[in-house]
Design a protein around this motif. Structure first.
Motif, PDB file in Angstrom:
ATOM      1  N   PRO A  81       0.823  -1.226   0.000  1.00 12.68           N
ATOM      2  CA  PRO A  81       0.000   0.000   0.000  1.00 12.68           C
ATOM      3  C   PRO A  81       0.850   1.266   0.000  1.00 12.68           C
ATOM      4  O   PRO A  81       1.811   1.376   0.741  1.00 12.68           O
ATOM      5  CB  PRO A  81      -0.802  -0.088   1.310  1.00 12.68           C
ATOM      6  CG  PRO A  81      -0.511  -1.441   1.884  1.00 12.68           C
ATOM      7  CD  PRO A  81       0.803  -1.874   1.318  1.00 12.68           C
ATOM      8  N   ALA A 113      -3.215   9.407  -4.283  1.00 11.45           N
ATOM      9  CA  ALA A 113      -4.622   9.530  -3.879  1.00 11.45           C
ATOM     10  C   ALA A 113      -5.275  10.775  -4.465  1.00 11.45           C
ATOM     11  O   ALA A 113      -6.498  10.894  -4.470  1.00 11.45           O
ATOM     12  CB  ALA A 113      -4.732   9.536  -2.353  1.00 11.45           C
ATOM     13  N   ASP A 155      -8.188  -7.855  -9.957  1.00  7.89           N
ATOM     14  CA  ASP A 155      -9.158  -6.761 -10.068  1.00  7.89           C
ATOM     15  C   ASP A 155      -8.410  -5.440  -9.918  1.00  7.89           C
ATOM     16  O   ASP A 155      -8.081  -5.025  -8.807  1.00  7.89           O
ATOM     17  CB  ASP A 155     -10.225  -6.918  -8.974  1.00  7.89           C
ATOM     18  CG  ASP A 155     -11.400  -5.961  -9.175  1.00  7.89           C
ATOM     19  OD1 ASP A 155     -11.630  -5.531 -10.320  1.00  7.89           O
ATOM     20  OD2 ASP A 155     -12.093  -5.657  -8.182  1.00  7.89           O
ATOM     21  N   LEU A 156      -8.151  -4.798 -11.049  1.00  2.00           N
ATOM     22  CA  LEU A 156      -7.469  -3.498 -11.015  1.00  2.00           C
ATOM     23  C   LEU A 156      -8.501  -2.370 -11.032  1.00  2.00           C
ATOM     24  O   LEU A 156      -9.572  -2.508 -11.623  1.00  2.00           O
ATOM     25  CB  LEU A 156      -6.554  -3.338 -12.240  1.00  2.00           C
ATOM     26  CG  LEU A 156      -5.445  -4.370 -12.420  1.00  2.00           C
ATOM     27  CD1 LEU A 156      -4.527  -3.945 -13.559  1.00  2.00           C
ATOM     28  CD2 LEU A 156      -4.648  -4.535 -11.140  1.00  2.00           C
ATOM     29  N   SER A 157      -8.138  -1.279 -10.427  1.00  2.00           N
ATOM     30  CA  SER A 157      -9.044  -0.120 -10.394  1.00  2.00           C
ATOM     31  C   SER A 157      -8.282   1.153 -10.717  1.00  2.00           C
ATOM     32  O   SER A 157      -7.067   1.235 -10.512  1.00  2.00           O
ATOM     33  CB  SER A 157      -9.645   0.068  -8.995  1.00  2.00           C
ATOM     34  OG  SER A 157     -10.196  -1.117  -8.529  1.00  2.00           O
ATOM     35  N   PHE A 171      -9.109   4.899  -9.500  1.00  2.00           N
ATOM     36  CA  PHE A 171     -10.060   5.662  -8.686  1.00  2.00           C
ATOM     37  C   PHE A 171     -10.122   7.131  -9.070  1.00  2.00           C
ATOM     38  O   PHE A 171     -11.094   7.808  -8.779  1.00  2.00           O
ATOM     39  CB  PHE A 171      -9.735   5.515  -7.196  1.00  2.00           C
ATOM     40  CG  PHE A 171     -10.187   4.193  -6.649  1.00  2.00           C
ATOM     41  CD1 PHE A 171     -11.532   3.929  -6.484  1.00  2.00           C
ATOM     42  CD2 PHE A 171      -9.276   3.196  -6.330  1.00  2.00           C
ATOM     43  CE1 PHE A 171     -11.962   2.712  -5.986  1.00  2.00           C
ATOM     44  CE2 PHE A 171      -9.695   1.976  -5.840  1.00  2.00           C
ATOM     45  CZ  PHE A 171     -11.041   1.727  -5.670  1.00  2.00           C
ATOM     46  N   LEU A 172      -9.064   7.622  -9.700  1.00  2.00           N
ATOM     47  CA  LEU A 172      -9.048   9.043 -10.021  1.00  2.00           C
ATOM     48  C   LEU A 172      -9.613   9.239 -11.425  1.00  2.00           C
ATOM     49  O   LEU A 172      -9.105   8.655 -12.390  1.00  2.00           O
ATOM     50  CB  LEU A 172      -7.618   9.583  -9.951  1.00  2.00           C
ATOM     51  CG  LEU A 172      -7.133  10.048  -8.581  1.00  2.00           C
ATOM     52  CD1 LEU A 172      -7.748  11.399  -8.230  1.00  2.00           C
ATOM     53  CD2 LEU A 172      -7.402   9.040  -7.484  1.00  2.00           C
ATOM     54  N   ASP A 190      -4.688   0.997  -8.219  1.00  2.00           N
ATOM     55  CA  ASP A 190      -4.998   0.071  -7.124  1.00  2.00           C
ATOM     56  C   ASP A 190      -5.310  -1.288  -7.739  1.00  2.00           C
ATOM     57  O   ASP A 190      -5.838  -1.361  -8.852  1.00  2.00           O
ATOM     58  CB  ASP A 190      -6.228   0.561  -6.348  1.00  2.00           C
ATOM     59  CG  ASP A 190      -6.520  -0.281  -5.120  1.00  2.00           C
ATOM     60  OD1 ASP A 190      -6.048   0.105  -4.031  1.00  2.00           O
ATOM     61  OD2 ASP A 190      -7.187  -1.323  -5.243  1.00  2.00           O
ATOM     62  N   GLY A 191      -4.989  -2.332  -7.006  1.00  2.00           N
ATOM     63  CA  GLY A 191      -5.340  -3.645  -7.523  1.00  2.00           C
ATOM     64  C   GLY A 191      -5.163  -4.738  -6.491  1.00  2.00           C
ATOM     65  O   GLY A 191      -4.343  -4.614  -5.567  1.00  2.00           O
ATOM     66  N   ALA A 216      -2.015  -4.189  -3.875  1.00  2.00           N
ATOM     67  CA  ALA A 216      -1.152  -3.016  -3.977  1.00  2.00           C
ATOM     68  C   ALA A 216      -2.047  -1.815  -4.226  1.00  2.00           C
ATOM     69  O   ALA A 216      -3.137  -1.941  -4.787  1.00  2.00           O
ATOM     70  CB  ALA A 216      -0.156  -3.182  -5.122  1.00  2.00           C
ATOM     71  N   SER A 217      -1.594  -0.671  -3.779  1.00  2.00           N
ATOM     72  CA  SER A 217      -2.426   0.516  -3.924  1.00  2.00           C
ATOM     73  C   SER A 217      -1.556   1.746  -3.918  1.00  2.00           C
ATOM     74  O   SER A 217      -0.509   1.783  -3.264  1.00  2.00           O
ATOM     75  CB  SER A 217      -3.432   0.593  -2.756  1.00  2.00           C
ATOM     76  OG  SER A 217      -4.238   1.742  -2.883  1.00  2.00           O
ATOM     77  N   VAL A 238      -3.490   4.659  -3.695  1.00  2.00           N
ATOM     78  CA  VAL A 238      -4.504   5.600  -3.196  1.00  2.00           C
ATOM     79  C   VAL A 238      -4.869   5.320  -1.746  1.00  2.00           C
ATOM     80  O   VAL A 238      -5.888   5.802  -1.254  1.00  2.00           O
ATOM     81  CB  VAL A 238      -5.785   5.557  -4.063  1.00  2.00           C
ATOM     82  CG1 VAL A 238      -5.476   5.977  -5.494  1.00  2.00           C
ATOM     83  CG2 VAL A 238      -6.449   4.187  -4.018  1.00  2.00           C
ATOM     84  N   SER A 239      -4.038   4.543  -1.051  1.00  2.00           N
ATOM     85  CA  SER A 239      -4.307   4.240   0.363  1.00  2.00           C
ATOM     86  C   SER A 239      -3.643   5.328   1.197  1.00  2.00           C
ATOM     87  O   SER A 239      -2.482   5.217   1.614  1.00  2.00           O
ATOM     88  CB  SER A 239      -3.774   2.847   0.692  1.00  2.00           C
ATOM     89  OG  SER A 239      -4.510   1.866  -0.007  1.00  2.00           O
ATOM     90  N   ILE A 240      -4.416   6.340   1.467  1.00  2.00           N
ATOM     91  CA  ILE A 240      -3.896   7.579   2.057  1.00  2.00           C
ATOM     92  C   ILE A 240      -3.049   7.333   3.304  1.00  2.00           C
ATOM     93  O   ILE A 240      -3.448   6.585   4.188  1.00  2.00           O
ATOM     94  CB  ILE A 240      -5.078   8.534   2.371  1.00  2.00           C
ATOM     95  CG1 ILE A 240      -5.543   9.207   1.083  1.00  2.00           C
ATOM     96  CG2 ILE A 240      -4.700   9.568   3.421  1.00  2.00           C
ATOM     97  CD1 ILE A 240      -6.739  10.117   1.254  1.00  2.00           C
ATOM     98  N   ASP A 241      -1.898   7.988   3.334  1.00  2.00           N
ATOM     99  CA  ASP A 241      -0.966   7.960   4.463  1.00  2.00           C
ATOM    100  C   ASP A 241      -0.210   6.647   4.573  1.00  2.00           C
ATOM    101  O   ASP A 241       0.594   6.471   5.480  1.00  2.00           O
ATOM    102  CB  ASP A 241      -1.670   8.266   5.794  1.00  2.00           C
ATOM    103  CG  ASP A 241      -0.698   8.536   6.916  1.00  2.00           C
ATOM    104  OD1 ASP A 241       0.375   9.115   6.642  1.00  2.00           O
ATOM    105  OD2 ASP A 241      -0.984   8.153   8.059  1.00  2.00           O
TER     106      ASP A 241
END
Lengths: 378, 378, 378, 378
Positions: free
Chosen positions: B162, B167, B218-220, B222-223, B231-232, B248-249, B251-254
């Protein structure tokens, strides 16, 4: 409260009793603690119950208690048996006019679950399902923060529940808990996903306020001869477009009860771990990570209402479990007194959570066995 | 060493230089640090390089260095450009007779990766791929423990990576790193899975010694407007029957750079987290969890060889990265001296890891876009 | 840079070399690496130094280098010998007109320390003392937060430095590091308090900006036959009225290098631990605890200046050490260029820290041996 | 059980009631919950007690209960008042023939403590002192490991108890808990050291099996106008030659209830922290650190006896407190039945721990105020 199951050597029965009794609002008055009538009576005697309220069977209990004057009979039945008995006992208890607290997973099929939900609706009686992990103060805080919009639109959920206790074939050695949980006749269609995967599913929906819409699953059985799954991973798609991963295992050696959830929105994230339940991490894009602690000064009313001690006095599994019983009891008392329960009193899992759980479970099992990539929850 | 890329404002170029130089075995002698010739020369001057070895382009560098006497020219080329340039530069460097160190992902397609692997084989030259996370001493310890059979047969792998830095749509504001990583023309078929998912894949195969055989992904994105995944999540099936989850991501804030791996076999488990890389947990069914620490008394020779300091003196990202360069340099030196490199010297990722990574990446992208539940790695 | 000490088998010599070289600003050009001339030359050859600058003794090094043209001779001497040699070598180096970097504790007595301080003042040369732990970015952040008043008036300081490596009589087995550190002739008046207690003292004064005024100490020697202390605890009173505890140990089994500091003021507190140096906790009365991480978005310019990598790329011991060398080099370069060094360049420990350390150490030893409850620092 | 103190708004009273009731062995039958008779009766009504057993004063309670038939009267008195009342109430309860559970610190002077100890001895009645932190399963494990010699001869003890709740002058705002704890007339000679320092002292002696022989202390009062100490640090010398540090604070902002202990012997060490009480670290010179967890497979019988749930189900403050009440109740029941209590039943703090605590407290206060460096415990 009258209890069904939870006799000598049971694991979860004593937990229910300690949790129910913690706040001095609920008294155990009778029970049918075992399918073995002698064992049931001996178990009741251990608990200082009068002999005439230690019943030989749950049918006897329901019948006899119903025959008592209203102010002396049990108020509600607490069902802590293996899964396959939840439905018949709950149904009979409701038929007898008793409220119900029932262990999870609620039933062994979605059909049963829906039937039970209809019955609860019709009866007007209360029904609580012991997805106890939502009783922790900081889980309530997590839900509150998401609901208040602090994390923004939720994008990603990672929920996991690793355990290691079934890494060997305990069921072959007569281990009681392992025996029934791996037996389709008593556990239902799943071991790992039913026993703990549904807790993870429930936690993810409780915290986010979202619903899982579609999933893609891979269940495994690592122990030769084991009849149900002991591990599984699931890709999740939520009803707002968020994505997620849920993985649960009973063969992850030395993992105890490592339920954990991480949620990320477009404004922030959070993280909570059951084994150190008095810490909640909040994650922000532009300021330092925050460490919330049970009973801390900035917590919500929801969290505070479910907390018994000042900061630094760790609250554990029993206290979280007790919150569920306490809220159920407060709601029941309000209902009796004919008053509207305060919103925080109604904060316990219900028969509808049970329907969600069974819909999740059946979709997981079906998807894992088939070729379809994405399965919708029924 | 001659470097391609890594000029002023680059992130990873300085890391490569600090890592390469840490042990006093490798000297930067020239570079083509930018596609902008002036910027390249200015960057080289910052590094105290003589002006005549600060080249205006990588083609010029290869040509000019090749023209130098053998004892004065660069030994190997270090490629730290965006992904799409890895293949042409590496190919040209090999053609010019130079060894290569190349950043990951190795190429922008599996076809390119295979072509490059063939070329490396034919050339007899050395090729290192900077999957730097395998350079940490305790990752080597983890691999050693699995290889030694201490965990038994591997059943379950959970690997995650992550991050939160994408994000928001940084690429729209001209953020250089974000810009090229979200641009298919320069990054290839994937952003999140290519940039960090391949690190997770590589780590899981390195530690377990297994290969991913099938996956379901499953990939995404988000923006809105972003052109590649951010993300996926991927379900994994390994060649020995083990199951896994990789998520993995960006966009997982912080989340900073939270690469982590957990591996469970039928005799034990392990856990390692990149952000606190000097701790490795070992998990056992019948005795307490053990906390291994970098440089501790019971570590393997593999770990010890890749450690510079005594216990309690934290080794970080640069030191891990430096292990890769050092092992590469020791192997190169052995090759020159005509001696057999010691096995621990050869412990760095190669072109074959790059082929695995691209096979993984293409399978993930293909599976995520389609209806097929399980896709085999090419 | 020319080095004295740090030959084959030394611990801290290679650390100094990696730290000095990390940023490409400092080059090792010569050395007298051992009192044994052959070993010194062999050690220099290992480092690819030309034979004529691998000296047989430090006196030879100073004499020969001084005779070289100014642009070819060493700029500064790095002293990494046992403690008793710091003073004579530093003095001679200053007399020869060389700047000095010196390991700690600075001398073996407060008298020596004061003499050296006077000499540095008179010479106008630079002198850095390698209290390297203050080089960590988050230690600089901690100092910044206190200086900015965020914690309010400091009330309480807890600083500790447990190690376990001397829990057995290693010195009797010929362990080189243990041998000289427990030998009064080479280590001075103290082992534990001199070697690590002074680091704790320095850290507490650096972070708080306060000075220890009075102390009350209890030193112990747990190993029979050991000639110096291997454990000690000290009550502290700072010059603003704050109180503190400092404890250090070399017999606390399995503690690695667990330097840690907690500071509490009337508005907030902080906590930092060397073994996981990329985390700094901030503690507030009315809002959640904050977790600062190296390279995080809200850090001060002081911290950022001493950070090389983005968040999540752990920086370790060598990087912190390197900050000291880099700042020293930047200051030296500024001095040569005749410009005012930027304030952040001057942020390295000096001869005055060394005087404070020796004043602390002598007060501790004297107080521990006597009947006086509180002793003032000389 | 009859309770004195713990009425509406009390903190510790409800804890005692939850703890006493948790195992179904102890029933609250009466109480004098407040010095205000009306408040006492209202508090009793809240607890569903019959009106005739909600007494207006503790003297009335003792007199009335004594007059009841033996099988109906209270068995033991639980004293949860401010400190100055412990002695008179305990004395009167013993005189009335009742067993006693008493909160700590036991009395307001060592003289009182010794008098009470004599009276307990003479009476043959049971007396438990609620040093509740020794009730945690892993504290019992820690004690067991030391007693079994696994750590060897103890050399060093670090025990600490930071809190932050009195960092501002809460007592001036009418905060009930702050008010009496900072009032010499009700709290005794100390606030911080009496309230929490004695817990730390008790924990250190319980875990190590050693006794503090000499100490050197520095107490502080940071808040202007506060009448007792709110912070203190103490150097310790134990009766076997071990050394130690104890520090406690009520002004360490954002510290909750951070009691922690580290013990080091010549063969190993251990570490336990109250805020995450289900983890105990064991430290070894030649093998990896071990992480023991509550209910883990390798724990001692002592720990297992004081554990209610399987691994991974966190036990908290109430459960630890409950162990003390349960062991007291089992011992009391054995005494009544005329059988020898099993050794694990007798494992609760007694009047002798109270004498130790007061001896410690008086020595700390005396030493801190004087010029003497080392003071012996009376």
């Amino acid at each position: 409260m009258g209890m069904v199951g939870g006799g000598r050597d049971a694991f979860i029965g004593p937990v229910h009793r300690m949790a129910a009794g913690l706040d001095g609002l609920i008294e155990l008055v009778c029970g049918a603690f075992s399918a073995d009538a002698d064992k049931s009576r001996a178990s009741g005697a251990d608990l200082f119950l009068p002999a005439d309220r230690c019943y030989g069977s749950w049918t006897e209990m329901l019948r006899s208690e119903r025959a008592l004057p209203e102010d002396r009979r049990l108020d509600f039945v607490s069902i802590v048996t293996p899964n396959h008995l939840h439905f018949p006992i709950a149904t009979a208890a409701l038929d007898a006019g008793f409220h119900v607290v029932c262990d999870k997973p609620m039933t062994v099929s979605l059909t049963e679950a829906r039937t039970l939900a209809d019955k609860v609706e019709e009866s007007g009686l209360l029904f609580a399902l012991t997805h106890n992990y939502t009783g922790y103060p900081l889980v309530k805080e997590a839900r509150h923060r998401v609901a208040a919009g602090e994390l923004g639109t939720i994008r990603k959920v990672v929920v996991e529940y690793p355990q290691g206790w079934l890494a060997t074939a305990l069921e072959e050695g007569g281990h009681k808990q392992a025996d029934w949980r791996t037996d389709p006749a008593r556990a239902g269609v799943s071991c790992c996903m039913g026993d703990i995967g549904t807790h993870a599913e429930n936690l993810s929906e409780y915290v986010t306020g979202l619903q899982i819409e579609e999933l893609c699953a891979d269940l495994s059985t690592f122990l030769a001869g084991r009849r149900l799954d002991d591990d599984g991973s699931v890709l999740l798609r939520f009803d707002n477009g968020a994505r997620g991963v849920l993985h649960a295992s009973q063969v992850s050696i030395d993992e105890e009860n490592a339920l954990a959830i991480r949620v990320y929105g477009d404004r922030g994230g959070l993280e909570w771990r059951q084994e150190e339940p008095n810490t909640l991490l909040l994650k922000w894009p532009d300021r330092p990570r925050e460490v919330l602690r049970t009973s801390g000064p900035t917590l919500s009313a929801e969290a505070a209402f479910n907390t018994r001690l000042p900061m630094g006095h760790p609250e554990g599994f029993i206290e979280a479990f007790a919150n569920l019983y306490r809220n159920f009891a407060l709601t029941l008392d309000a209902q009796r007194r004919g008053v509207e329960p305060r919103p925080e009193w109604s904060d316990f899992p219900t028969v509808h959570d049970g329907v969600r759980g069974m819909a999740f479970l059946e979709a997981v099992v079906r998807n894992s066995a088939g070729e379809e990539k994405w399965s919708r929850l029924g």
